[in-house]
Write an enzyme that holds these catalytic residues in place. Structure first.
Site, PDB file in Angstrom:
ATOM      1  CB  VAL A 122      -2.190   9.773  -5.005  1.00  0.00           C
ATOM      2  CG1 VAL A 122      -1.150  10.387  -4.086  1.00  0.00           C
ATOM      3  CG2 VAL A 122      -3.580   9.926  -4.411  1.00  0.00           C
ATOM      4  CG  ASP A 145      -5.008   0.888 -12.227  1.00  0.00           C
ATOM      5  OD1 ASP A 145      -4.076   0.413 -12.856  1.00  0.00           O
ATOM      6  OD2 ASP A 145      -4.888   1.303 -11.049  1.00  0.00           O
ATOM      7  CG  MET A 176       1.898   7.918  -5.486  1.00  0.00           C
ATOM      8  SD  MET A 176       2.534   7.636  -3.862  1.00  0.00           S
ATOM      9  CE  MET A 176       3.099   9.270  -3.467  1.00  0.00           C
ATOM     10  CB  SER A 177       2.581   2.431  -9.584  1.00  0.00           C
ATOM     11  OG  SER A 177       2.668   1.063  -9.904  1.00  0.00           O
ATOM     12  CB  SER A 178       2.694  -1.709  -5.903  1.00  0.00           C
ATOM     13  OG  SER A 178       1.535  -1.352  -5.196  1.00  0.00           O
ATOM     14  N   GLY A 215      -9.367   3.332  -8.328  1.00  0.00           N
ATOM     15  CA  GLY A 215      -8.611   4.516  -8.738  1.00  0.00           C
ATOM     16  C   GLY A 215      -8.738   4.795 -10.228  1.00  0.00           C
ATOM     17  CG  LEU A 261      -1.867  -1.232   1.307  1.00  0.00           C
ATOM     18  CD1 LEU A 261      -2.783  -1.117   2.526  1.00  0.00           C
ATOM     19  CD2 LEU A 261      -2.698  -1.412   0.037  1.00  0.00           C
ATOM     20  CG  HIS A 264      -3.091   1.229  -2.352  1.00  0.00           C
ATOM     21  ND1 HIS A 264      -1.730   1.089  -2.508  1.00  0.00           N
ATOM     22  CD2 HIS A 264      -3.663   0.423  -3.288  1.00  0.00           C
ATOM     23  CE1 HIS A 264      -1.494   0.224  -3.492  1.00  0.00           C
ATOM     24  NE2 HIS A 264      -2.641  -0.180  -3.987  1.00  0.00           N
TER      25      HIS A 264
HETATM   26  P1  AMP Z   1      -3.543  -2.087  -6.894  1.00  0.00           P
HETATM   27  O1  AMP Z   1      -3.144  -2.499  -5.506  1.00  0.00           O
HETATM   28  O2  AMP Z   1      -2.415  -1.515  -7.688  1.00  0.00           O
HETATM   29  O3  AMP Z   1      -4.312  -3.158  -7.607  1.00  0.00           O
HETATM   30  O4  AMP Z   1      -4.544  -0.874  -6.715  1.00  0.00           O
HETATM   31  C1  AMP Z   1      -5.667  -0.957  -5.897  1.00  0.00           C
HETATM   32  C2  AMP Z   1      -6.542   0.239  -6.151  1.00  0.00           C
HETATM   33  O5  AMP Z   1      -5.804   1.430  -5.884  1.00  0.00           O
HETATM   34  C3  AMP Z   1      -6.997   0.304  -7.609  1.00  0.00           C
HETATM   35  O6  AMP Z   1      -8.355   0.726  -7.650  1.00  0.00           O
HETATM   36  C4  AMP Z   1      -6.078   1.343  -8.197  1.00  0.00           C
HETATM   37  O7  AMP Z   1      -6.644   2.040  -9.299  1.00  0.00           O
HETATM   38  C5  AMP Z   1      -5.879   2.278  -7.013  1.00  0.00           C
HETATM   39  N1  AMP Z   1      -4.621   3.028  -7.162  1.00  0.00           N
HETATM   40  C6  AMP Z   1      -3.405   2.527  -7.487  1.00  0.00           C
HETATM   41  N2  AMP Z   1      -2.503   3.535  -7.609  1.00  0.00           N
HETATM   42  C7  AMP Z   1      -3.176   4.683  -7.369  1.00  0.00           C
HETATM   43  C8  AMP Z   1      -2.800   6.065  -7.348  1.00  0.00           C
HETATM   44  N3  AMP Z   1      -1.552   6.474  -7.613  1.00  0.00           N
HETATM   45  N4  AMP Z   1      -3.755   6.983  -7.045  1.00  0.00           N
HETATM   46  C9  AMP Z   1      -5.034   6.586  -6.779  1.00  0.00           C
HETATM   47  N5  AMP Z   1      -5.454   5.308  -6.784  1.00  0.00           N
HETATM   48  C10 AMP Z   1      -4.530   4.365  -7.079  1.00  0.00           C
END
Ligand code: AMP
Length: 280
Positions: free
Chosen positions: A178, A151, A186-188, A148, A33, A37
């Site tokens: 974000v 995606d 932001m991205s994992s 988010g 996270l 998130h």
């Molecule tokens: P994930 O864990 O990458 O599958 O993301 C889980 C949720 O968080 C999804 O709905 C993503 O679109 C959202 N999310 C991921 N990165 C961001 C970000 N930088 N800003 C806002 N929401 C995000």
């Protein structure tokens, strides 16, 4: 915060919440996270619903085993973040239970627009997302689910699932993207980049902003897209797609200025695939 790993136990927990007259909000994640998130967690605080976060790294949505295996995990800090945000329950389903029965041939009819952008370049990706999101919705039965806009194509597919399979009983709330201070979304997956990579990757978002200005000044869209792909492509960045499409139906924006236009990009840097988008 309650932590549940069994699907049966999760269903019972959700039924007991409903029996007490409460509704459920669901925030699906793949863990690791970050502030993106957390912004969804913050958004979800605006109702009295019980808040459930799911954490499941969905093997069905990865197109390569090595990408799946190298997906970052940080359970301890994730739990700390969820507790700090007063989440009621973390659902971390056992992988075998989650995948069981799910791969039986099921004809998935996704809207036509799901076969472009990431749907075109990541074969089977959205089928995998579809199966797990639908299963999560069935297990948890939320009245609201948070996703988010980063995606964006996934968000559109989730809206399709809510409408076609759950009679619009699930409200889908979209959170803004974000970004790091340099503009990088932001991205994992950013955890797999060096500081220099991150700085270089942020040039893609900067180019999107410049493109938006040119589009709004009336430049030729197709020429602009080609010019920007050329400007960004170098030994570090490989653009997979860069497109200007309608955010409503993903049709190509050929008019100079159009409502609901959005720029979508996917690119590779140091072997890591990142996506981004902005409203125009
Ligand atoms: P994930 O864990 O990458 O599958 O993301 C889980 C949720 O968080 C999804 O709905 C993503 O679109 C959202 N999310 C991921 N990165 C961001 C970000 N930088 N800003 C806002 N929401 C995000």
């Amino acid at each position: 915060m309650k932590i549940i790993t069994s699907i049966e136990e999760q269903k019972e927990y959700c039924s007991s919440i409903e029996a007490e007259g409460n509704n459920i909000s669901l925030i699906p994640t793949m863990g690791n996270l970050h502030s993106g998130h957390e912004s969804l967690l913050l958004l979800s605080r605006s109702t009295k619903n019980k808040r459930i976060v799911s954490l499941f790294v969905n093997p069905l949505q990865f197109d390569s085993i090595s990408d799946y295996r190298s997906y970052p995990s940080s359970i301890d800090s994730d739990i700390e973040i969820l507790e700090r945000n007063k989440v009621d329950c973390l659902f971390m389903p056992d992988e075998n239970q989650m995948i069981e029965n799910i791969n039986h041939p099921e004809t998935i009819h996704l809207p036509q627009y799901m076969s472009i952008l990431c749907g075109k370049h990541r074969k089977g990706h959205f089928d995998g997302v579809f199966k797990i999101v639908k299963k999560l919705f069935k297990i948890i039965n939320p009245s609201i689910a948070y996703f988010g806009k980063k995606d964006y194509q996934q968000l559109m597919m989730v809206r399709h699932i809510a409408k076609e399979y759950f009679g619009n009983r699930i409200e889908i709330v979209a959170g803004d993207t974000v970004r790091e201070s340099n503009g990088l979304a932001m991205s994992s997956r950013n955890n797999r980049l060096s500081l220099t990579d991150k700085k270089i990757a942020s040039s893609v978002h900067k180019e999107l902003i410049i493109m938006r200005e040119s589009i709004n000044l009336g430049s030729n869209n197709q020429e602009l897209l080609k010019k920007s792909i050329d400007a960004l492509s170098d030994k570090y960045i490989k653009i997979e797609y860069l497109e200007l499409l309608s955010s409503v139906d993903f049709s190509i924006i050929s008019k100079k200025n159009a409502d609901n236009a959005m720029l979508f990009v996917a690119f590779y840097i140091s072997g890591v695939r990142l996506i981004d988008n902005i409203d125009v």
